[in-house]
Write an enzyme that holds these catalytic residues in place. Structure first.
Site, PDB file in Angstrom:
ATOM      1  N   THR A  72       1.054  -1.370  -0.114  1.00 38.06           N
ATOM      2  CA  THR A  72       0.070   0.130  -0.132  1.00 38.06           C
ATOM      3  C   THR A  72       0.795   1.247  -0.075  1.00 38.06           C
ATOM      4  O   THR A  72       2.072   1.198  -0.231  1.00 38.06           O
ATOM      5  CB  THR A  72      -1.027  -0.142   1.083  1.00 38.06           C
ATOM      6  OG1 THR A  72      -1.796   0.937   1.044  1.00 38.06           O
ATOM      7  CG2 THR A  72      -0.526  -0.315   2.478  1.00 38.06           C
ATOM      8  N   LYS A  76       3.475   1.550  -4.099  1.00 39.42           N
ATOM      9  CA  LYS A  76       2.666   0.710  -5.172  1.00 39.42           C
ATOM     10  C   LYS A  76       3.717   0.850  -6.262  1.00 39.42           C
ATOM     11  O   LYS A  76       3.683   0.040  -7.235  1.00 39.42           O
ATOM     12  CB  LYS A  76       1.248   1.097  -5.324  1.00 39.42           C
ATOM     13  CG  LYS A  76       0.258   0.630  -4.355  1.00 39.42           C
ATOM     14  CD  LYS A  76      -0.857   1.026  -4.462  1.00 39.42           C
ATOM     15  CE  LYS A  76      -1.908   0.369  -3.537  1.00 39.42           C
ATOM     16  NZ  LYS A  76      -3.308   0.870  -3.934  1.00 39.42           N
ATOM     17  N   ASP A 113      -6.686  -4.266  -7.659  1.00 36.86           N
ATOM     18  CA  ASP A 113      -7.705  -3.240  -7.283  1.00 36.86           C
ATOM     19  C   ASP A 113      -9.113  -3.362  -8.187  1.00 36.86           C
ATOM     20  O   ASP A 113     -10.116  -3.571  -7.713  1.00 36.86           O
ATOM     21  CB  ASP A 113      -7.220  -1.832  -7.608  1.00 36.86           C
ATOM     22  CG  ASP A 113      -6.471  -1.292  -6.207  1.00 36.86           C
ATOM     23  OD1 ASP A 113      -6.893  -1.509  -5.003  1.00 36.86           O
ATOM     24  OD2 ASP A 113      -5.653  -0.413  -6.361  1.00 36.86           O
ATOM     25  N   ALA A 138     -10.793   9.172 -12.560  1.00 41.21           N
ATOM     26  CA  ALA A 138      -9.632   8.774 -13.385  1.00 41.21           C
ATOM     27  C   ALA A 138      -8.542   8.895 -12.652  1.00 41.21           C
ATOM     28  O   ALA A 138      -7.352   9.015 -12.880  1.00 41.21           O
ATOM     29  CB  ALA A 138      -9.483   9.423 -14.804  1.00 41.21           C
ATOM     30  N   GLY A 139      -8.596   8.626 -11.199  1.00 39.02           N
ATOM     31  CA  GLY A 139      -7.501   8.717 -10.115  1.00 39.02           C
ATOM     32  C   GLY A 139      -6.843   7.335 -10.155  1.00 39.02           C
ATOM     33  O   GLY A 139      -7.053   6.662 -11.176  1.00 39.02           O
ATOM     34  N   GLY A 140      -6.437   7.006  -9.138  1.00 41.85           N
ATOM     35  CA  GLY A 140      -5.551   5.826  -8.945  1.00 41.85           C
ATOM     36  C   GLY A 140      -6.510   4.510  -9.187  1.00 41.85           C
ATOM     37  O   GLY A 140      -6.339   3.479  -9.701  1.00 41.85           O
ATOM     38  N   ALA A 141      -7.311   4.649  -8.189  1.00 45.27           N
ATOM     39  CA  ALA A 141      -8.458   3.399  -8.291  1.00 45.27           C
ATOM     40  C   ALA A 141      -9.383   3.453  -9.747  1.00 45.27           C
ATOM     41  O   ALA A 141      -9.294   2.401 -10.248  1.00 45.27           O
ATOM     42  CB  ALA A 141      -9.546   3.493  -6.999  1.00 45.27           C
TER      43      ALA A 141
HETATM   44  N1  LIG Z   1     -13.235  -0.139  -2.061  1.00 45.11           N
HETATM   45  C1  LIG Z   1     -11.940  -0.236  -2.116  1.00 45.11           C
HETATM   46  O1  LIG Z   1     -11.453  -1.156  -2.177  1.00 45.11           O
HETATM   47  C2  LIG Z   1     -11.173   0.832  -2.636  1.00 45.11           C
HETATM   48  C3  LIG Z   1      -9.851   0.944  -3.155  1.00 45.11           C
HETATM   49  C4  LIG Z   1      -9.150   2.098  -3.455  1.00 45.11           C
HETATM   50  C5  LIG Z   1      -9.681   3.411  -3.272  1.00 45.11           C
HETATM   51  N2  LIG Z   1     -11.030   3.383  -2.793  1.00 45.11           N
HETATM   52  C6  LIG Z   1     -11.778   4.661  -2.589  1.00 45.11           C
HETATM   53  O2  LIG Z   1     -11.737   5.468  -4.044  1.00 45.11           O
HETATM   54  C7  LIG Z   1     -11.554   6.839  -3.997  1.00 45.11           C
HETATM   55  C8  LIG Z   1     -10.494   7.404  -4.757  1.00 45.11           C
HETATM   56  O3  LIG Z   1      -9.216   6.685  -4.466  1.00 45.11           O
HETATM   57  P1  LIG Z   1      -8.142   6.919  -5.531  1.00 45.11           P
HETATM   58  O4  LIG Z   1      -6.947   6.496  -4.790  1.00 45.11           O
HETATM   59  O5  LIG Z   1      -8.454   7.047  -6.915  1.00 45.11           O
HETATM   60  O6  LIG Z   1      -7.957   8.634  -5.361  1.00 45.11           O
HETATM   61  P2  LIG Z   1      -6.985   9.842  -6.286  1.00 45.11           P
HETATM   62  O7  LIG Z   1      -6.088   9.043  -7.052  1.00 45.11           O
HETATM   63  O8  LIG Z   1      -6.863  10.669  -5.411  1.00 45.11           O
HETATM   64  O9  LIG Z   1      -8.252  10.064  -7.241  1.00 45.11           O
HETATM   65  C9  LIG Z   1      -9.365  10.730  -6.840  1.00 45.11           C
HETATM   66  C10 LIG Z   1     -10.424  11.153  -8.054  1.00 45.11           C
HETATM   67  O10 LIG Z   1     -11.584  11.619  -7.563  1.00 45.11           O
HETATM   68  C11 LIG Z   1     -11.813  12.919  -8.233  1.00 45.11           C
HETATM   69  N3  LIG Z   1     -12.558  13.721  -7.263  1.00 45.11           N
HETATM   70  C12 LIG Z   1     -11.909  14.135  -6.259  1.00 45.11           C
HETATM   71  N4  LIG Z   1     -12.769  15.076  -5.559  1.00 45.11           N
HETATM   72  C13 LIG Z   1     -13.696  15.340  -6.432  1.00 45.11           C
HETATM   73  C14 LIG Z   1     -14.892  16.252  -6.671  1.00 45.11           C
HETATM   74  N5  LIG Z   1     -15.163  17.105  -5.421  1.00 45.11           N
HETATM   75  N6  LIG Z   1     -15.603  16.024  -7.767  1.00 45.11           N
HETATM   76  C15 LIG Z   1     -15.252  15.453  -8.634  1.00 45.11           C
HETATM   77  N7  LIG Z   1     -14.505  14.510  -8.589  1.00 45.11           N
HETATM   78  C16 LIG Z   1     -13.471  14.433  -7.720  1.00 45.11           C
HETATM   79  C17 LIG Z   1     -10.552  13.174  -8.946  1.00 45.11           C
HETATM   80  O11 LIG Z   1     -10.726  14.117  -9.911  1.00 45.11           O
HETATM   81  P3  LIG Z   1      -9.545  15.054 -10.362  1.00 45.11           P
HETATM   82  O12 LIG Z   1      -8.467  14.267 -11.103  1.00 45.11           O
HETATM   83  O13 LIG Z   1     -10.127  16.271 -11.092  1.00 45.11           O
HETATM   84  O14 LIG Z   1      -8.750  15.559  -9.251  1.00 45.11           O
HETATM   85  C18 LIG Z   1      -9.832  11.778  -9.116  1.00 45.11           C
HETATM   86  O15 LIG Z   1     -10.452  11.350 -10.208  1.00 45.11           O
HETATM   87  C19 LIG Z   1     -11.243   7.125  -2.439  1.00 45.11           C
HETATM   88  O16 LIG Z   1     -12.618   7.326  -1.922  1.00 45.11           O
HETATM   89  C20 LIG Z   1     -10.913   5.758  -1.861  1.00 45.11           C
HETATM   90  O17 LIG Z   1     -11.309   5.403  -0.574  1.00 45.11           O
HETATM   91  C21 LIG Z   1     -11.704   2.352  -2.593  1.00 45.11           C
END
Ligand SMILES: NC(=O)c1ccc[n+]([C@@H]2O[C@H](COP(=O)([O-])OP(=O)(O)OC[C@H]3O[C@@H](n4cnc5c(N)ncnc54)[C@H](OP(=O)(O)O)[C@@H]3O)[C@@H](O)[C@H]2O)c1
Length: 269
Positions: A72, A76, A113, A138-141
């Protein structure tokens, strides 16, 4: 904690590598499974700061009863570069969330993931193969999920992201890897899609905006989350009010645990 009390010289050791380490959940998930299934293994937290990663990996490689680890933040990406071999999803995503050591102590990594998300959907009766999917984020997840949805054979994938350039980059990468799958960048509107997947972090807090306008939620849609806390995000609340089917965020993690356990060889598979 029977699993730790029953440790012998034959017990296989697995890890969960992170920095900071306090918050990691994998040992709390894996050890009770080992115990309940009578598996002679233990998972321990492995606290390694980024500047000691190479040294730590060399040590773990030398430790013959160390089978592998869940990976984690923040390791990664860098761990992927240290692997001797990386599975396709890991290479596509550009990050690994599990690594294992084979008989020659070669380090093999992959990313589960996205596969965890798809497996969770399927387990809840939501097949994605052939379906039109709108992915928000389109973030990490989101990156991992987009490749996994394409791998699962979605009929069409539309990616919307607040920062459009990231959606464009991801859509191009998915399209290049899966040329037979129609992939496009779009608005936050279902527009013929049957499934909406929220991969953004919008929904973690009560004050976050909805990632899709409430008026666009119609009862024929399946609205899927990956946020785990709160379990019922505002998006899911609104979707339920509109009569949509919903899919909760916890399923992605639950199924990832199974896939990572099988990959590490500590849960069969
Ligand atoms: N269930 C599971 O196993 C699991 C696993 C991993 C992650 N997650 C969850 O997935 C979520 C995203 O994680 P991540 O690692 O991908 O985060 P990340 O890489 O920081 O990406 C965040 C994403 O959310 C968008 N975003 C953030 N705030 C926003 C808003 N107010 N309005 C619209 N779009 C918004 C960002 O858009 P921009 O590119 O424009 O900033 C980006 O696409 C988190 O909540 C995390 O807890 C769950």
């Amino acid at each position: 904690m029977g699993a730790t009390l029953d440790i012998t010289g034959k017990t296989r050791v697995f890890g969960c590598i992170a920095d900071p380490i306090d918050h990691v959940r994998a040992p709390m998930v894996f050890n009770p499974i080992f115990e309940s299934r009578g598996i002679d293994a233990v998972m321990v937290p492995v606290h390694v700061p980024p500047d000691r990663l190479e040294a730590a990996v060399a040590g773990l490689k030398a430790q013959r009863n160390f089978g592998g680890m869940a990976v984690t933040v923040p390791h990664k990406l860098r761990l992927m570069a240290l692997c001797d071999e990386v599975g396709r999803q890991g290479r596509l995503v550009g990050a690994v969330n599990a690594v294992k050591f084979d008989a020659e102590r070669r380090m093999i990594g992959d990313n589960f993931d996205g596969a965890g998300f798809v497996a969770g959907m399927r387990a809840e009766g939501h097949e994605v193969n052939g379906r039109a999917v709108l992915q928000l984020g389109a973030g990490g997840a989101g990156r991992a999920i987009a490749f996994a949805l394409a791998d699962a054979g979605v009929g069409r994938l539309v990616i919307h992201n607040r920062t459009r350039s990231k959606a464009e980059e991801l859509a191009a990468a998915v399209s290049a890897a899966y040329p037979k799958i129609p992939v496009a960048v779009g608005e936050a509107a279902p527009d013929g899609c049957e499934i909406v997947v929220n991969t953004t972090s919008a929904g973690l807090h009560d004050t976050d905006p909805l990632p899709i306008e409430e008026g666009l939620l119609t009862s024929d849609l399946l609205i899927s989350e990956i946020i785990m806390i709160p379990e019922r995000t505002r998006l899911l609340e609104r979707a339920l009010e509109k009569g949509c089917k919903v899919h909760y965020g916890r399923h992605m993690l639950d199924h990832q645990i199974t896939l990572i356990g099988e990959f590490l060889g500590c849960l069969g598979g």
